[in-house]
Design a protein around this motif. Structure first.
Motif, short mmCIF file in Angstrom:
data_model
loop_
_atom_site.label_atom_id
_atom_site.label_comp_id
_atom_site.label_asym_id
_atom_site.label_seq_id
_atom_site.Cartn_x
_atom_site.Cartn_y
_atom_site.Cartn_z
N GLU A 87 0.89 -1.15 0.00
CA GLU A 87 0.00 0.00 0.00
C GLU A 87 0.94 1.22 0.00
OE1 GLU A 87 -3.53 0.35 2.84
OE2 GLU A 87 -2.21 1.94 3.58
N LEU A 88 0.92 2.00 -1.06
CA LEU A 88 1.86 3.11 -1.21
C LEU A 88 1.17 4.44 -0.98
CD1 LEU A 88 3.79 2.02 -4.45
CD2 LEU A 88 4.39 1.57 -2.05
N ARG A 89 1.72 5.24 -0.09
CA ARG A 89 1.11 6.54 0.16
C ARG A 89 1.65 7.58 -0.81
NH1 ARG A 89 3.11 10.28 4.33
NH2 ARG A 89 5.33 9.89 4.72
N ILE A 90 0.79 8.52 -1.13
CA ILE A 90 1.13 9.58 -2.08
C ILE A 90 1.63 10.78 -1.28
CG2 ILE A 90 0.29 11.03 -3.95
CD1 ILE A 90 -2.12 9.11 -4.14
N ALA A 91 2.90 11.12 -1.44
CA ALA A 91 3.46 12.26 -0.73
C ALA A 91 4.79 12.64 -1.37
CB ALA A 91 3.66 11.95 0.75
N ASP A 92 5.15 13.89 -1.28
CA ASP A 92 6.44 14.33 -1.79
C ASP A 92 7.56 13.56 -1.10
OD1 ASP A 92 5.17 16.15 -3.42
OD2 ASP A 92 5.48 17.86 -2.07
N GLY A 93 8.54 13.15 -1.87
CA GLY A 93 9.67 12.41 -1.32
C GLY A 93 9.42 10.93 -1.13
N GLU A 94 8.23 10.46 -1.52
CA GLU A 94 7.90 9.04 -1.38
C GLU A 94 8.00 8.34 -2.73
OE1 GLU A 94 7.39 7.59 1.62
OE2 GLU A 94 7.82 9.56 2.47
N ALA A 95 7.74 7.04 -2.74
CA ALA A 95 7.88 6.25 -3.96
C ALA A 95 6.91 6.70 -5.05
CB ALA A 95 7.68 4.77 -3.65
N ILE A 96 5.75 7.20 -4.64
CA ILE A 96 4.82 7.79 -5.61
C ILE A 96 4.39 9.17 -5.13
CG2 ILE A 96 3.97 5.59 -6.51
CD1 ILE A 96 1.45 5.97 -4.82
N THR A 97 4.24 10.07 -6.08
CA THR A 97 3.83 11.44 -5.78
C THR A 97 2.64 11.80 -6.64
OG1 THR A 97 5.33 12.39 -7.41
CG2 THR A 97 6.19 12.10 -5.19
N ARG A 98 1.96 12.86 -6.27
CA ARG A 98 0.72 13.22 -6.95
C ARG A 98 0.97 13.55 -8.43
NH1 ARG A 98 -3.47 18.05 -5.11
NH2 ARG A 98 -4.93 17.79 -6.84
N ASN A 99 2.07 14.23 -8.73
CA ASN A 99 2.31 14.69 -10.09
C ASN A 99 3.47 13.95 -10.76
OD1 ASN A 99 0.26 16.77 -10.01
ND2 ASN A 99 1.64 17.92 -8.66
N MET A 100 3.70 12.71 -10.39
CA MET A 100 4.82 11.97 -10.97
C MET A 100 4.59 11.76 -12.47
SD MET A 100 4.06 8.22 -9.26
CE MET A 100 5.61 7.51 -9.80
N PRO A 101 5.66 11.88 -13.27
CA PRO A 101 5.52 11.71 -14.73
C PRO A 101 5.05 10.31 -15.10
CG PRO A 101 7.67 12.65 -14.13
CD PRO A 101 7.04 12.19 -12.86
N ALA A 102 4.47 10.21 -16.28
CA ALA A 102 3.95 8.93 -16.75
C ALA A 102 5.05 7.88 -16.82
CB ALA A 102 3.29 9.10 -18.11
N THR A 103 6.26 8.30 -17.23
CA THR A 103 7.36 7.33 -17.32
C THR A 103 7.71 6.77 -15.94
OG1 THR A 103 8.91 9.19 -17.21
CG2 THR A 103 8.37 8.32 -19.40
N ALA A 104 7.64 7.61 -14.92
CA ALA A 104 7.92 7.15 -13.56
C ALA A 104 6.81 6.22 -13.07
CB ALA A 104 8.06 8.35 -12.62
N GLN A 105 5.58 6.52 -13.42
CA GLN A 105 4.47 5.65 -13.06
C GLN A 105 4.66 4.26 -13.66
OE1 GLN A 105 0.68 7.47 -14.03
NE2 GLN A 105 1.45 9.51 -13.51
#
Length: 273
Positions: free
Chosen positions: A31-49
């Motif tokens: 379960e991954l939380r969305i936050a700056d500095g974490e594995a996933i972020t709100r505005n992460m690029p499609a390539t990173a997703q």
């Protein structure tokens, strides 16, 4: 039953670190939380997703949910909350997550029924998008709506039904005096999974000292057994038990691997070496 854990227990960890922890701790879900500095972020690029999704899939893990901090009872305008829900649902779909965790988050002195109607209206709009994307909205027993009874008031009026489900954080109903069988009865038919933690409770609802699983007052094994039966009756092929170790908020806690080991030993003693 399969075990998962929240990235809340490893603040700042990248996806490779989280996968390694899962492999070493014999967990099968994240379960991954969305936050700056974490594995996933709100505005992460499609390539990173795409890269995160591939790493999870290649490791044979399941992303059971991404954890947002959206509050569906927020005093913000409806359009803002619904837009945030839609954006996060799209992120979840791109990552192939099973759901999006959301909070109730009611504020002020409004009547409870007003908060419930606000939440249900927003969720009803977002539920159509969730259904089309194949992602569930997961409303957690938390903050202004800490019990199964509270969450059920909202879920029973959300339309279309089925895409918005309950996420049972086991601490909050328990510390507010709702017995596990009561919580289960309110959430049956809409239970997604449970977030587990353990704690020693003081005389007041806000008096909580977190402990390793099995060392506190919360009847974790009882709740897991009840919830697994509910899940089976709902026809779910897998029941997920997710450890939410709050290392991000309580840095003094032991590291996640110790908590995950204790959690696994508690729920799966026969599988523990």
């Amino acid at each position: 039953m399969k075990l998962a854990f929240s990235s809340l227990g490893m603040p700042g960890a990248g996806i490779d670190e989280l996968i390694r922890c899962a492999e070493e701790g014999k967990a099968e879900g994240l379960e991954l939380r969305i936050a700056d500095g974490e594995a996933i972020t709100r505005n992460m690029p499609a390539t990173a997703q795409q890269a995160v999704r591939r790493r999870i899939e290649d490791a044979g893990l399941t992303l059971i949910a991404i954890s947002s901090y959206i509050k569906v009872c927020s005093p913000a305008p409806d359009a803002d909350v619904i837009s945030a829900l839609h954006e996060t649902l799209e992120l979840a779909a791109s990552l192939r997550a099973g759901g999006v965790r959301i909070f109730p988050g009611a504020e002020g002195n409004g009547e409870v029924k007003d908060w419930d109607q606000i939440a249900a209206g927003r969720l009803s709009v977002a539920a159509e998008a969730a259904s089309s994307l194949g992602v569930d909205l997961l409303l957690e027993t938390h903050d202004s709506h800490p019990t199964g009874r509270d969450i059920s008031r909202i879920l029973r009026v959300v339309e279309p039904a089925g895409t918005t489900k309950a996420l049972w954080d086991v601490l909050h109903p328990w510390r507010h005096g709702e017995r596990p069988e009561e919580t289960a009865s309110y959430l049956e038919g809409s239970l997604a999974y449970c977030q587990f933690k353990d704690a020693v409770l003081g005389p007041e609802p806000g008096s909580v000292t977190l402990t390793l699983p099995g060392e506190g007052d919360i009847p974790i094994t009882e709740i897991a057994g009840i919830a697994e039966k509910v899940s089976q009756r709902q026809g779910n092929p897998t029941y997920w038990a997710c450890l939410e170790w709050e290392k991000a908020w309580h840095p003094h806690l032991e590291d996640l691997p110790a908590a995950l080991s204790a959690f696994r030993t508690l729920l799966m003693p026969e599988a523990t070496p």
